[in-house]
Write a protein that holds these residues in place. Structure first.
Motif, PDB file in Angstrom:
ATOM      1  N   PHE A   1      44.125  32.859  35.584  1.00 38.58           N
ATOM      2  CA  PHE A   1      44.478  34.191  35.118  1.00 38.58           C
ATOM      3  C   PHE A   1      44.913  35.009  36.329  1.00 38.58           C
ATOM      4  CE2 PHE A   1      40.433  35.700  36.748  1.00 38.58           C
ATOM      5  CZ  PHE A   1      39.571  34.633  36.522  1.00 38.58           C
ATOM      6  N   PRO A   2      45.788  36.003  36.112  1.00 33.82           N
ATOM      7  CA  PRO A   2      46.286  36.805  37.233  1.00 33.82           C
ATOM      8  C   PRO A   2      45.195  37.677  37.837  1.00 33.82           C
ATOM      9  CG  PRO A   2      47.042  37.717  35.152  1.00 33.82           C
ATOM     10  CD  PRO A   2      46.391  36.399  34.835  1.00 33.82           C
ATOM     11  N   VAL A   3      45.290  37.899  39.130  1.00 33.63           N
ATOM     12  CA  VAL A   3      44.353  38.769  39.848  1.00 33.63           C
ATOM     13  C   VAL A   3      45.177  39.822  40.574  1.00 33.63           C
ATOM     14  CG1 VAL A   3      42.509  38.904  41.553  1.00 33.63           C
ATOM     15  CG2 VAL A   3      42.751  36.848  40.143  1.00 33.63           C
ATOM     16  N   GLU A   4      44.959  41.081  40.216  1.00 30.19           N
ATOM     17  CA  GLU A   4      45.796  42.156  40.750  1.00 30.19           C
ATOM     18  C   GLU A   4      45.375  42.586  42.154  1.00 30.19           C
ATOM     19  OE1 GLU A   4      46.617  44.102  36.326  1.00 30.19           O
ATOM     20  OE2 GLU A   4      45.432  45.190  37.817  1.00 30.19           O
ATOM     21  N   SER A   5      44.074  42.560  42.443  1.00 28.76           N
ATOM     22  CA  SER A   5      43.592  43.041  43.739  1.00 28.76           C
ATOM     23  C   SER A   5      42.161  42.547  43.960  1.00 28.76           C
ATOM     24  CB  SER A   5      43.628  44.574  43.795  1.00 28.76           C
ATOM     25  OG  SER A   5      42.804  45.126  42.785  1.00 28.76           O
ATOM     26  N   TYR A   6      41.587  42.932  45.087  1.00 29.76           N
ATOM     27  CA  TYR A   6      40.197  42.588  45.382  1.00 29.76           C
ATOM     28  C   TYR A   6      39.487  43.823  45.938  1.00 29.76           C
ATOM     29  CZ  TYR A   6      41.857  42.349  50.198  1.00 29.76           C
ATOM     30  OH  TYR A   6      42.409  42.659  51.403  1.00 29.76           O
ATOM     31  N   GLU A   7      38.166  43.885  45.733  1.00 25.44           N
ATOM     32  CA  GLU A   7      37.385  45.033  46.204  1.00 25.44           C
ATOM     33  C   GLU A   7      35.992  44.574  46.623  1.00 25.44           C
ATOM     34  OE1 GLU A   7      37.112  48.173  43.374  1.00 25.44           O
ATOM     35  OE2 GLU A   7      39.286  48.187  42.943  1.00 25.44           O
ATOM     36  N   LEU A   8      35.432  45.273  47.595  1.00 23.05           N
ATOM     37  CA  LEU A   8      34.020  45.124  47.922  1.00 23.05           C
ATOM     38  C   LEU A   8      33.249  45.990  46.939  1.00 23.05           C
ATOM     39  CD1 LEU A   8      33.548  45.178  51.802  1.00 23.05           C
ATOM     40  CD2 LEU A   8      32.380  43.675  50.202  1.00 23.05           C
ATOM     41  N   TRP A   9      32.422  45.374  46.083  1.00 28.27           N
ATOM     42  CA  TRP A   9      31.754  46.160  45.045  1.00 28.27           C
ATOM     43  C   TRP A   9      30.468  46.768  45.574  1.00 28.27           C
ATOM     44  CZ3 TRP A   9      27.211  46.364  42.214  1.00 28.27           C
ATOM     45  CH2 TRP A   9      27.248  47.155  41.063  1.00 28.27           C
ATOM     46  N   GLU A  10      30.332  48.065  45.254  1.00 27.86           N
ATOM     47  CA  GLU A  10      29.091  48.754  45.608  1.00 27.86           C
ATOM     48  C   GLU A  10      28.437  49.373  44.376  1.00 27.86           C
ATOM     49  OE1 GLU A  10      30.406  49.958  50.159  1.00 27.86           O
ATOM     50  OE2 GLU A  10      29.959  51.534  48.698  1.00 27.86           O
ATOM     51  N   GLN A  11      29.280  50.046  43.544  1.00 25.77           N
ATOM     52  CA  GLN A  11      28.751  50.621  42.318  1.00 25.77           C
ATOM     53  C   GLN A  11      29.905  50.910  41.380  1.00 25.77           C
ATOM     54  OE1 GLN A  11      26.820  54.302  43.327  1.00 25.77           O
ATOM     55  NE2 GLN A  11      28.651  55.252  44.142  1.00 25.77           N
ATOM     56  N   GLY A  12      29.573  51.320  40.148  1.00 20.64           N
ATOM     57  CA  GLY A  12      30.601  51.627  39.162  1.00 20.64           C
ATOM     58  C   GLY A  12      30.854  50.450  38.227  1.00 20.64           C
ATOM     59  N   MET A  13      31.714  50.681  37.243  1.00 19.18           N
ATOM     60  CA  MET A  13      32.044  49.649  36.264  1.00 19.18           C
ATOM     61  C   MET A  13      33.199  48.792  36.788  1.00 19.18           C
ATOM     62  SD  MET A  13      29.988  49.750  33.733  1.00 19.18           S
ATOM     63  CE  MET A  13      30.887  48.761  32.556  1.00 19.18           C
ATOM     64  N   PRO A  14      33.006  47.485  36.864  1.00 19.19           N
ATOM     65  CA  PRO A  14      34.087  46.609  37.337  1.00 19.19           C
ATOM     66  C   PRO A  14      35.234  46.534  36.331  1.00 19.19           C
ATOM     67  CG  PRO A  14      32.225  45.316  36.570  1.00 19.19           C
ATOM     68  CD  PRO A  14      31.778  46.737  36.548  1.00 19.19           C
ATOM     69  N   ARG A  15      36.445  46.278  36.841  1.00 20.55           N
ATOM     70  CA  ARG A  15      37.640  46.194  36.008  1.00 20.55           C
ATOM     71  C   ARG A  15      38.103  44.744  35.888  1.00 20.55           C
ATOM     72  NH1 ARG A  15      41.606  48.313  38.949  1.00 20.55           N
ATOM     73  NH2 ARG A  15      40.336  48.479  40.824  1.00 20.55           N
ATOM     74  N   SER A  16      38.857  44.488  34.849  1.00 26.00           N
ATOM     75  CA  SER A  16      39.425  43.153  34.658  1.00 26.00           C
ATOM     76  C   SER A  16      40.534  42.909  35.670  1.00 26.00           C
ATOM     77  CB  SER A  16      39.975  43.015  33.237  1.00 26.00           C
ATOM     78  OG  SER A  16      38.952  43.182  32.280  1.00 26.00           O
ATOM     79  N   HIS A  17      40.795  41.643  35.947  1.00 28.72           N
ATOM     80  CA  HIS A  17      41.876  41.211  36.840  1.00 28.72           C
ATOM     81  C   HIS A  17      41.705  41.722  38.270  1.00 28.72           C
ATOM     82  CE1 HIS A  17      43.768  39.585  33.356  1.00 28.72           C
ATOM     83  NE2 HIS A  17      43.942  40.757  32.804  1.00 28.72           N
ATOM     84  N   VAL A  18      40.481  42.008  38.649  1.00 27.15           N
ATOM     85  CA  VAL A  18      40.160  42.374  40.039  1.00 27.15           C
ATOM     86  C   VAL A  18      39.086  41.405  40.517  1.00 27.15           C
ATOM     87  CG1 VAL A  18      39.224  44.132  41.579  1.00 27.15           C
ATOM     88  CG2 VAL A  18      40.734  44.804  39.692  1.00 27.15           C
TER      89      VAL A  18
ATOM     90  N   ASP B   1      52.769  36.609  40.852  1.00 25.91           N
ATOM     91  CA  ASP B   1      51.401  37.106  40.888  1.00 25.91           C
ATOM     92  C   ASP B   1      50.452  36.036  41.404  1.00 25.91           C
ATOM     93  OD1 ASP B   1      52.154  38.586  37.754  1.00 25.91           O
ATOM     94  OD2 ASP B   1      52.122  39.582  39.704  1.00 25.91           O
ATOM     95  N   ILE B   2      49.499  36.457  42.250  1.00 23.29           N
ATOM     96  CA  ILE B   2      48.452  35.539  42.676  1.00 23.29           C
ATOM     97  C   ILE B   2      47.463  35.388  41.519  1.00 23.29           C
ATOM     98  CG2 ILE B   2      46.936  37.308  43.654  1.00 23.29           C
ATOM     99  CD1 ILE B   2      46.391  35.286  45.955  1.00 23.29           C
TER     100      ILE B   2
ATOM    101  N   HIS C   1      42.739  37.326  53.603  1.00 23.62           N
ATOM    102  CA  HIS C   1      43.655  36.311  54.132  1.00 23.62           C
ATOM    103  C   HIS C   1      44.319  35.529  53.005  1.00 23.62           C
ATOM    104  CE1 HIS C   1      45.272  33.066  56.557  1.00 23.62           C
ATOM    105  NE2 HIS C   1      44.628  32.193  55.798  1.00 23.62           N
ATOM    106  N   THR C   2      43.555  35.239  51.942  1.00 19.37           N
ATOM    107  CA  THR C   2      44.100  34.493  50.808  1.00 19.37           C
ATOM    108  C   THR C   2      45.240  35.252  50.142  1.00 19.37           C
ATOM    109  OG1 THR C   2      41.988  33.398  50.398  1.00 19.37           O
ATOM    110  CG2 THR C   2      43.525  33.520  48.553  1.00 19.37           C
ATOM    111  N   PHE C   3      45.043  36.562  49.922  1.00 21.93           N
ATOM    112  CA  PHE C   3      46.102  37.382  49.323  1.00 21.93           C
ATOM    113  C   PHE C   3      47.323  37.438  50.240  1.00 21.93           C
ATOM    114  CE2 PHE C   3      44.923  39.711  45.433  1.00 21.93           C
ATOM    115  CZ  PHE C   3      43.637  39.237  45.251  1.00 21.93           C
TER     116      PHE C   3
END
Length: 504
Positions: free
Chosen positions: A28-45, A2-3, A102-104
């Motif tokens: 800590f592990p990071v499962e994925s990445y996202e461009l945030w626009e709205q909504g509730m953010p999740r852990s490990h992202v 895991d990255i 690129h990092t992932f």
């Protein structure tokens, strides 16, 4: 593998200037990445976000991980518990997203490259070079006898103690002999930091064979306080090649008993007789006793998986799931022999960790009963194999199958090895089936439920949704047609087994 946040921080720092509140000791592990626009953010992202948007509602970002444009000042966060990386506002949001992507990709490309080189049995020099090619980390592998088994040439340029003969220099050896910490570090089983007598820091990883220290991966660290992610990269690198490390020294004394142990285990799996004294002696090299409690877990990967680069990765993952185990690969299968007496795993490994691994790798597993005689390995390997075969057919949506849950289906299959189900089932079954077909009756179903409910008339009537008197009429009709004596134990047992045979 895991990255993690540390790897992301380190990788981004190689490409651009960054600021972060994540210390080198935090990871800590990071499962994925996202461009945030709205909504509730999740852990490990990891969320890529503009600084202004981040500061608008800090409450939703508690214990979340973000990277944003514009330098962040501590006072702007008002004491919020938040993991952040910030970059100059001269870099656009989409440029940041590109760097993160690129990092992932870089991490997974690096790990696949290491796996590929391992599978191809490339030199340790080539393996060590990947650390520099991807992450600018210089390193070498030095054996217990102070030979340099693998090295990035840039490492020798910056370390005076590597001589031209690919040996550790005599002066350095003399220093290490007198360094108690250096010898104590041989006990470590994971990546660790080592500070030598010259106050120089190194990240290290020990390679062991059957629990005995044989060599060490050594990597320079300019400042251990700033070395985000390097610990994890060294850990992943060492873990990936540790299981095959001894193959690079197959000609030496380091693996005198490894092949013997492998051959003994394979013979046991195949059901061949082995010398118990030899088995006991080789098991003791792993600090095992043949009287320990064991369990066999058979992993079946998709067809063609044995040709891919992921099998070495899978093997490492299996060994991390079941800490004290021995794993044998047979094409696209792994046979894991788990020593329960020496295992340090939590009890929830089957509930949480194993299902996640199986889903991620599209793998199925069969699990044997627990046994306490390693000499009977073949019997319990067959249990795991049969559990997998029957489980996949009956419960295809499940990821793993314990033999204890499939004993009855196995017994039913054995009943029909020589004869068909119709040949060995109670004759009353065929009589009632024919009668039901001609008369649109439900006598066969009624008899089955009656036996399942231990001949309780009231419960059977409720399940059939008929009046008690109606069921008694059916029961009398069953006796007239078949002549069965439902007060006879053997007759009832024969009928129940017949129903089970037809079911499976």
């Amino acid at each position: 593998m895991d990255i993690t946040a540390g790897i992301i921080v380190y990788s981004l720092s190689l490409d651009t200037s960054i600021q972060t509140n994540i210390s080198a000791q935090q990871d800590f592990p990071v499962e994925s990445y996202e461009l945030w626009e709205q909504g509730m953010p999740r852990s490990h992202v990891l969320y890529v976000i503009q600084k202004e948007k981040l500061l608008q509602d800090l409450a939703i970002w508690r214990k979340k991980f973000v990277i944003c444009t514009g330098w962040i000042q501590e006072e702007e966060l008002k004491g919020q518990e938040l993991y952040w990386i910030s970059v100059s506002d001269s870099i656009t949001l989409y440029e940041i997203a590109g760097l993160v992507q690129h990092t992932f990709h870089q991490y997974f490309q690096w790990y696949i490259q290491v796996e590929t080189l391992v599978r191809q049995r490339e030199s340790l020099d080539s393996l060590v070079d990947t650390l520099y090619d991807f992450y600018k980390i210089t390193a070498c592998v030095a054996t217990q006898s102070m030979e340099i088994a693998g090295i990035c040439y840039r490492f020798s340029e910056s370390n005076w103690w590597v001589d031209h003969g690919k040996m550790v220099s005599l002066g350095r050896v003399n220093e290490l002999i007198a360094d108690e910490d250096f010898h104590n570090c041989a006990e470590y089983d994971d990546a660790f930091l080592y500070l030598d007598e010259k106050q120089e820091w190194y990240y290290c990883y020990n390679f062991k064979i059957n629990g005995q220290y044989q060599a060490r991966l050594v990597s320079n660290v300019e400042s251990h306080q700033k070395a985000h992610g390097i610990w994890k990269l060294i850990h992943d690198f060492g873990t990936c090649i540790s299981d095959v490390y001894e193959d690079y020294f197959h000609q030496g004394q380091l693996v005198q008993y490894r092949k013997e142990w492998y051959d003994l285990v394979c013979s046991l799996i195949q059901g061949n007789a082995v010398n118990i004294r030899d088995l006991r002696r080789c098991a003791e090299q792993y600090q095992w006793k043949i009287e320990h409690k064991f369990q066999v877990i058979l992993f079946q990967f998709q067809d063609g998986a044995s040709e891919g680069v992921g099998m070495n990765y899978y093997r490492v993952q299996i060994k991390s799931l079941f800490c004290d185990c021995y794993v044998v690969q047979k094409k696209n299968r792994f046979i894991c022999i788990r020593n329960l007496d020496r295992s340090k795993n939590k009890d929830d490994v089957y509930e949480n960790q194993l299902p996640y691994f199986l889903r991620e790798t599209l793998c199925k597993a069969g699990i044997s009963n627990i046994f306490s005689d390693l000499g009977k390995l073949h019997r319990y390997f067959l249990e795991a194999e049969r559990a997998l075969q029957i489980g996949e057919r009956i419960d295809s949506t499940q990821w793993y199958y314990s033999f204890a849950d499939y004993v009855v289906p196995y017994m039913m299959e054995q009943c029909t090895c020589e004869f068909t189900a119709e040949d060995i089932c109670h004759p009353a079954i065929a009589v009632l089936k024919e009668y039901d077909a001609k008369n649109e009756a439900h006598l066969l179903k009624s008899l089955k439920i009656f036996l399942q409910e231990q001949q309780n008339i009231t419960r059977t009537s409720k399940l059939l949704d008929i009046h008690r008197t109606t069921f008694l009429v059916r029961l009398d009709r069953i006796r007239q047609l078949t002549g069965v004596n439902l007060n006879d134990y053997d007759t009832c047992l024969y009928l129940m087994i017949s129903f089970e045979i037809l079911k499976y």
